[in-house]
Motif scaffolding. Structure first.
Motif, mmCIF file in Angstrom:
data_model
loop_
_atom_site.group_PDB
_atom_site.id
_atom_site.type_symbol
_atom_site.label_atom_id
_atom_site.label_comp_id
_atom_site.label_asym_id
_atom_site.label_seq_id
_atom_site.Cartn_x
_atom_site.Cartn_y
_atom_site.Cartn_z
ATOM 1 N N ARG A 1 74.984 3.109 40.986
ATOM 2 C CA ARG A 1 74.603 4.261 40.155
ATOM 3 C C ARG A 1 75.804 4.865 39.428
ATOM 4 O O ARG A 1 75.699 5.236 38.255
ATOM 5 C CB ARG A 1 73.919 5.308 41.025
ATOM 6 N N GLU B 1 72.429 13.314 43.979
ATOM 7 C CA GLU B 1 72.151 12.634 45.250
ATOM 8 C C GLU B 1 72.041 13.603 46.418
ATOM 9 O O GLU B 1 71.507 13.237 47.463
ATOM 10 C CB GLU B 1 73.233 11.593 45.523
ATOM 11 N N LEU C 1 72.662 10.180 50.924
ATOM 12 C CA LEU C 1 72.086 9.007 50.265
ATOM 13 C C LEU C 1 73.131 7.922 50.082
ATOM 14 O O LEU C 1 72.890 6.744 50.354
ATOM 15 C CB LEU C 1 71.501 9.414 48.913
ATOM 16 N N PHE C 2 74.333 8.305 49.621
ATOM 17 C CA PHE C 2 75.401 7.313 49.439
ATOM 18 C C PHE C 2 75.878 6.776 50.779
ATOM 19 O O PHE C 2 76.164 5.584 50.914
ATOM 20 C CB PHE C 2 76.581 7.928 48.679
ATOM 21 N N THR D 1 71.407 3.116 44.023
ATOM 22 C CA THR D 1 72.491 3.917 44.591
ATOM 23 C C THR D 1 73.832 3.199 44.586
ATOM 24 O O THR D 1 74.855 3.772 44.217
ATOM 25 C CB THR D 1 72.134 4.333 46.027
#
Length: 522
Positions: free
Chosen positions: A375, A146, A218-219, A372
């Motif tokens: 994931r 990520e 991203l997270f 995400t």
């Protein structure tokens, strides 16, 4: 197109993240593989002394396999909280659990001291190891996947995968050092405990490094969106439920892809020790050194296969590894049976080369399958459920087949069948190379969004049609009004008989000029 929130970090930052993941996974795999090597070499004598050597080893591998049973549970628990509060926090917990349980294994008295309580304590600590590792793998590879960019994700995400051969390298290296410097009696008495106690020191180093990294952008972006949905009273599903509902096909693909990778690895690195020592009567040092050399070569190859998957795709590289390991299983035992050290090294090393072709692209491949916010759970469940059916019983099944048939042929068939399952699973999967992780959506949500968009378009079309109809009606009304006005004006035009008399004709001074006529006409 990449999401702005998922922009890759600076190279120095990414390298630090990769280093933190690699060192953490190396320590955890060291702890995990140390148990497997010790089970093959010494646990039978220490914890099951009343059994013959092969049966004692079989019982040791049974406790080894039990640890795999806890891995799916660890995947669910760590995945749930990792998808909700972050990858980093859960990775710290998994490291502490793994290191603590490993160090305690080094303190468990033998069967001669506390009787049946010894194997029970050993099994309990092995379950804790399995639970911790079930949450470690998914979080470590996602932390890198990520942070990196799609163009080189296969390369960067393969580095945490290097923790497996590196951990095995360290574990086998320490055991090899102990067996090479101690007598058999000293090693069986206390020497085997030293590598387990060493884990406490390694965990402190890994903890210090792992605390230095941050969550991926991203997270963080996905977490912010989840908070917004929560504020609108639209809470997300539990990650485990969401994965089974929206990504069940991807979970099956991951499980199938892991079959040959898992089975072949534990046959090549764990069962090979039993085969050489118990079946071929070779020395422990000889078998350990062969695995040591093969693991060193594998550590170097994993990033190369990861980079290759960025060029040609995840599937082609994975398939080469699966077909190769299935074919090599027939040559593998033939080379071992020569009892030649160079042949042993060749057998183990080539087997691990094919394994690397599967293991290297696996991190990026599995990361690219799931959305995400689920994931961590999806990748972990797919990987760890298969470990129960593949990695857990592999040394146990191989040992049982050897004990029953006295031949390696059934073991080669066993590995070959696992390769067929993996080839089928990878062949039916979609190629994921270059996929934008921010754009991966659950199947259910994607369908729901498509339906919403279609409904919105339909509503917009209906509104547009209604507007057009309303406009046409207005135009029609305007035309009617205009026509009525024209008729009314026509009715006011005098005919010839009504021509004004001379008295009504304006004089010259009253005739408007051209400008006034234009103004009047306008």
């Amino acid at each position: 197109m990449s999401s702005p929130s998922a922009a890759p970090p600076a190279p120095a930052s990414l390298k630090r993240i990769v280093a933190a993941s690699l060192i953490g996974t190396t320590i955890e795999w060291y702890d995990y593989f140390l148990y497997g090597s010790a089970a093959a070499l010494v646990f039978g004598r220490v914890f099951f002394p009343d059994s013959d050597p092969l049966t004692g080893t079989l019982l040791s591998f049974l406790t080894y396999a039990i640890g795999f049973a806890a891995r799916p549970l660890g995947a669910v628990v760590f995945g749930h909280f990792g998808d909700r509060v972050g990858r980093k926090k859960l990775l710290v917990i998994s490291l502490l659990m793994m290191g603590g349980s490993t160090a305690l294994i080094g303190c468990v008295p033998g069967y001669d001291t506390i009787g049946v309580a010894a194997p029970l304590l050993l099994t309990t600590l092995r379950l804790v190891q399995g639970f911790a590792l079930g949450g470690e793998w998914g979080g470590a590879v996602l932390l890198v996947s990520e942070h990196g960019d799609a163009r080189r994700r296969g390369f960067w995400a393969s580095w945490p995968q290097g923790g497996a051969p590196a951990g095995n390298l360290v574990a086998v290296g320490v055991l090899s050092l102990m067996t090479g410097t101690l007598s058999d009696d000293a090693f069986n008495s206390w020497g085997w405990r030293v590598p387990f106690l060493l884990s406490a020191v390694l965990v402190m180093i890994g903890l210090w490094i792992r605390l230095s990294v941050d969550e991926s952008p991203l997270f963080k972006a996905a977490l912010a969106k989840a908070e917004q949905r929560k504020a609108r009273q639209k809470a997300d599903q539990l990650p485990f439920v969401a994965v089974l509902r929206n990504h069940w096909r991807d979970v099956l693909v991951a499980m199938g892809a892991r079959m040959a990778e898992n089975i072949s690895y534990y046959v090549i690195t764990a069962f090979v020790l039993t085969y050489c020592v118990e079946h071929l009567d070779l020395g422990k040092q000889t078998a350990l050194n062969a695995v040591l050399i093969g693991s060193a070569v594998q550590f170097c190859l994993i990033p190369l296969f990861g980079a290759l998957s960025d060029k040609v795709g995840r599937k082609p590289v994975y398939l080469v590894g699966a077909v190769g390991v299935g074919a090599w299983s027939w040559a593998f035992f033939g080379l071992l049976d020569t009892k030649s050290f160079p042949a042993l090294v060749l057998a183990v090393t080539v087997g691990l080369v094919f394994h690397s072709a599967m293991y290297a692209p696996q991190a990026a491949f599995f990361s690219e399958l799931f959305a995400t916010r689920m994931r961590y759970t999806g990748a972990s469940i797919g990987a760890q459920l298969s470990s129960v059916a593949a990695g857990a019983p592999a040394p146990l099944i191989a040992t049982a087949l050897l004990s029953s048939y006295g031949s390696s042929v059934p073991i080669s068939v066993y590995v070959g069948l696992s390769a067929v399952i993996t080839v089928v699973a990878v062949a039916v999967a979609r190629e994921t190379r270059g996929r934008d992780l921010a754009a991966v959506e659950p199947a259910g949500e994607g369908a729901s969004r498509t339906a919403q968009d279609a409904g919105a378009a339909q509503d917009a079309g209906a509104a547009k049609g209604a507007g057009a109809a309303q406009g046409a009606g207005a135009a029609q009304d305007a035309g009617v009004a205009k026509g009525a006005g024209a008729v009314s004006d026509a009715s006011r035009v005098p005919d010839a008989g009504q021509a004004p008399d001379a008295g009504q004709v304006p004089d010259a001074g009253q005739v408007p000029d051209a400008g006034q006529q234009a103004a009047a006409s306008s």
